[in-house]
Scaffold this active site. Structure first.
Site, PDB file in Angstrom:
ATOM      1  N   CYS A   1     -13.766 -28.023   7.696  1.00 51.18           N
ATOM      2  CA  CYS A   1     -12.527 -27.853   7.075  1.00 51.18           C
ATOM      3  C   CYS A   1     -11.440 -28.733   7.057  1.00 51.18           C
ATOM      4  O   CYS A   1     -11.311 -29.563   8.092  1.00 51.18           O
ATOM      5  CB  CYS A   1     -12.167 -26.554   8.199  1.00 51.18           C
ATOM      6  SG  CYS A   1     -10.401 -26.040   7.786  1.00 51.18           S
TER       7      CYS A   1
ATOM      8  N   CYS B   1      -7.379 -28.253  11.708  1.00 58.64           N
ATOM      9  CA  CYS B   1      -8.694 -29.092  11.813  1.00 58.64           C
ATOM     10  C   CYS B   1      -8.321 -30.381  11.669  1.00 58.64           C
ATOM     11  O   CYS B   1      -9.060 -31.172  12.555  1.00 58.64           O
ATOM     12  CB  CYS B   1      -9.745 -28.291  10.956  1.00 58.64           C
ATOM     13  SG  CYS B   1     -10.402 -26.776  11.132  1.00 58.64           S
TER      14      CYS B   1
ATOM     15  N   CYS C   1      -8.140 -28.250   6.710  1.00 64.99           N
ATOM     16  CA  CYS C   1      -6.834 -27.784   6.925  1.00 64.99           C
ATOM     17  C   CYS C   1      -6.054 -28.420   7.987  1.00 64.99           C
ATOM     18  O   CYS C   1      -6.813 -29.060   8.667  1.00 64.99           O
ATOM     19  CB  CYS C   1      -6.812 -26.071   7.339  1.00 64.99           C
ATOM     20  SG  CYS C   1      -7.209 -25.806   9.237  1.00 64.99           S
TER      21      CYS C   1
ATOM     22  N   ASP D   1      -8.155  -7.391   0.656  1.00 60.62           N
ATOM     23  CA  ASP D   1      -6.897  -7.776   1.759  1.00 60.62           C
ATOM     24  C   ASP D   1      -7.586  -7.479   3.106  1.00 60.62           C
ATOM     25  O   ASP D   1      -8.733  -6.627   3.147  1.00 60.62           O
ATOM     26  CB  ASP D   1      -5.903  -7.183   1.599  1.00 60.62           C
ATOM     27  CG  ASP D   1      -6.052  -5.500   2.201  1.00 60.62           C
ATOM     28  OD1 ASP D   1      -6.716  -4.892   1.471  1.00 60.62           O
ATOM     29  OD2 ASP D   1      -5.494  -5.101   3.165  1.00 60.62           O
TER      30      ASP D   1
ATOM     31  N   ASP E   1       0.746  -1.151  -0.009  1.00 66.58           N
ATOM     32  CA  ASP E   1      -0.070   0.154  -0.010  1.00 66.58           C
ATOM     33  C   ASP E   1       0.854   1.107  -0.112  1.00 66.58           C
ATOM     34  O   ASP E   1       2.169   1.243   0.206  1.00 66.58           O
ATOM     35  CB  ASP E   1      -0.983   0.008   1.080  1.00 66.58           C
ATOM     36  CG  ASP E   1      -0.231  -0.185   2.462  1.00 66.58           C
ATOM     37  OD1 ASP E   1       1.093   0.248   2.730  1.00 66.58           O
ATOM     38  OD2 ASP E   1      -0.973   0.072   3.468  1.00 66.58           O
TER      39      ASP E   1
ATOM     40  N   HIS F   1      -5.670 -21.622  10.811  1.00 65.26           N
ATOM     41  CA  HIS F   1      -7.062 -22.165  10.137  1.00 65.26           C
ATOM     42  C   HIS F   1      -7.802 -20.922   9.595  1.00 65.26           C
ATOM     43  O   HIS F   1      -8.470 -21.145   8.342  1.00 65.26           O
ATOM     44  CB  HIS F   1      -7.774 -22.404  11.430  1.00 65.26           C
ATOM     45  CG  HIS F   1      -9.294 -22.541  11.022  1.00 65.26           C
ATOM     46  ND1 HIS F   1      -9.799 -23.717  10.268  1.00 65.26           N
ATOM     47  CD2 HIS F   1     -10.271 -21.778  11.514  1.00 65.26           C
ATOM     48  CE1 HIS F   1     -11.193 -23.177  10.125  1.00 65.26           C
ATOM     49  NE2 HIS F   1     -11.452 -22.340  10.678  1.00 65.26           N
TER      50      HIS F   1
END
Lengths: 394, 394
Positions: B326, B331, B328, B288, B98, B357
């Protein structure tokens, strides 16, 4: 379960002087020895994911959990509900738990020691708690760790002979009580981590602990009394608690070689990379220490050329890795300048990466130690390692 | 370098209403859009190792760096010495930076805005600093990010028309100055991240920013004036800064579809999982937000069934993962009970795992979004996703 089989079995493959290399077979896998065990105090090796501990960079074969911490928080009922410590934290490799005695000794406020056990105030909520050989064995059974430590009493490093004798004798009585309660808990099936394994009983292993402060006669007597009870492994406790290094090595050099050769020898709470090599050369097989994790969080890296303080301004634009001889994922990817920036900015990643590197350095050092013993050049390895460390060529 | 080639190229592969899916080609690799960009404020996505960002669990194709933070600490000379931001932090995938304007707006004490730029005091050491379109472009060139944002002025969400107009007009003048300084810096070769890439110029891309607070006429004028200057992509700034959601969606719904279809559209600083779908449905390609990382550190998990506060006592013995839908690594491995324990004990691993997560959930949601647009069922995906979220079936 084959109750006549041992809980663990040590296979010594090579010896070089007192140093030895082998494999410790446990119900949750093999551990090459000598081994360094990262400390996972409250069910987490601080800052490190379990995937990382398992990956080849670290490949930690066993980690340590602190009974005192886990007992107070989250508590046994919660861990039991989670299926024991392995399942609760999500780690299926071997776990060793200490007895809680050392933490009570170092953290517990207002301790009151009696023959029965130790009354103290929790450092978490100030509540009154009582720990004894029986309670410690019950907690460790509920945790289901693969290696259980007896509940001992740790005398200060400079304790005079009479105080050290009383402490040692109490430890001996507590060791017997630990053994008895441990055995009945195994019979009762209280062990939350029971697991069938080829040629092993599937039960927890129990280690005895030798105390006696700096007094060699007391240490020898403690060893004899501990061996009489018979344990799956033997530890040297009450060292690295403020005494001089030469006192520590005097005790280890005297006691470790007298321990049963067929059982693992564990030097508790030790130590620096140099200490690991000193211990190995005296016959020690197992070590644990918070140094790599704790110092990682305070910005100190262990490297093959000695310690490196990442806060130092001289690293501001240094594009080199922490340790040019290290092949860990942190050294492959990140510069001292970046790590210093992370640390000064208060980024969590600084602790994560420094801890990872430090553990990699400790575990890699032990890989080198094992290989050198197996190949017959441990003395050379040790000399060169020590020379490099003191080169201080940051 | 082929100067006549574009710095980036957007290929739109599928559209469903205003929603669109495609690939953004950059000099450091392809980014499937719509995309969520994790925020790496000071050169680190807090608590997450770059290896994790790259692994398939997250597979973040682009992350964001904050010019303000990096400029103040470690400073441009240090990053330049490290070979630019990519090399300094050890990340070879695309980076967006930015302009610093928003951080000065939200963090800088004692701001003084003039036509020339903004004078403010550093939040790090209180020193007096000056940021302008030219300085911002110079800093971003030294960082060598792949996508550079113009230096803009952000009016408060509820700014009245006259204040919002002055701010928007200042932004328009600063956009032109940003473009001019940016172009000369590219000519001078100041870009530390230059990299040859097939069909692309190898230079940095520059995005314009539409301002105008909640006033649609000002927003349209801002868009027109920004498009006149011509940028590689267009962003909507000054939203999610305290205004009501319906105001935000009013602006996005009006402005996004008017932006050039051939250029990426970026909604800055947004948002929750619901917001991402709302934005996508209005034609936004890039997002974002610090929510997944920041909330991960404060114990809040985003799940397919809504938010989950890990501190809640009801999870004390809950062996389920954070999100049963989930896949991931967190998890797959850890229970709510364990994560709660880590959080309450103050273990760093709580932040690490919750952040992982949360990022996995955001990035996986965007994978689902892209797939649904490509397969023509985005409205169904959006409806079902939103219904599940509000089921609140913790």
């Amino acid at each position: 379960m084959r109750m006549n089989e041992p809980a663990i079995r040590l296979q010594v493959d090579a010896e070089d002087g007192n140093a030895r290399a082998g494999i410790l077979f446990t119900r949750r896998g093999e551990i090459e020895t000598p081994v360094f065990m990262p400390v996972g105090t409250a069910g987490s090796v601080k800052g490190i994911r379990f995937e990382e501990l398992e990956d080849q960079d670290l490949d930690a074969r066993i980690i340590l959990g602190n009974t005192y911490h886990l007992w107070l928080r989250p508590g046994i009922e919660t861990i039991r509900a989670g299926g024991g410590l392995h399942r609760f934290i999500g780690w299926d490799r071997p776990l060793l738990t200490d007895s809680g005695g050392f933490q009570v000794w170092s953290l517990g406020a207002l301790r009151k020691i009696s023959e029965e056990g130790i009354q103290f105030r929790s450092h978490v909520d100030g509540s009154l708690q009582f720990l004894s050989p029986e309670v410690s064995m019950e907690v460790q059974a509920a945790l289901g760790s693969d290696i259980v430590m007896v509940f001992d009493e740790c005398a200060p490093g400079q304790a005079p002979a009479e105080e050290a004798r009383q402490s040692m004798e109490l430890t001996a009585r507590w060791a017997r009580r630990s053994r008895e309660r441990f055995d009945s808990l195994q019979q009762e099936g209280a062990d939350a981590g029971r697991k069938p394994a080829c040629g092993l009983s599937g039960r927890q292993a129990l280690f005895g602990i030798v105390q006696g402060a700096a007094h060699l006669d007391l240490r020898r007597e403690s060893l004899r009394r501990t061996m009489e009870i018979e344990f799956d492994g033997y530890a040297i406790g009450g060292l690295s608690v403020g005494e001089e290094k030469k006192v520590m090595w005097g005790v280890v050099g005297e006691i470790a070689p007298l321990m049963p050769a067929s059982r693992p020898r564990y030097l508790m709470g030790v130590g620096t990379p140099e200490d690991l090599l000193e211990g190995v050369s005296r016959g020690v097989d197992m070590f644990d220490c918070v140094l790599p994790t704790r110092n990682g969080r305070t910005g100190q890296a262990f490297t093959s050329r000695g310690k490196l303080n990442i806060k130092n301004a001289r690293w501001t634009r240094d594009t080199r890795p922490l340790d040019e001889s290290c092949r860990c994922s942190v050294c492959r990817r990140h510069s001292r300048a970046y790590l210093r920036h992370l640390y000064l900015t208060g980024e969590m990643l600084a602790s994560i990466l420094l801890t990872h590197h430090n553990l990699a350095f400790f575990l890699d050092t032990m890989r080198g130690v094992r290989q050198s013993i197996r190949s017959g050049y441990f003395p050379t390895f040790r000399r060169e390692f020590t020379e490099r460390l003191s080169a201080n060529g940051e």
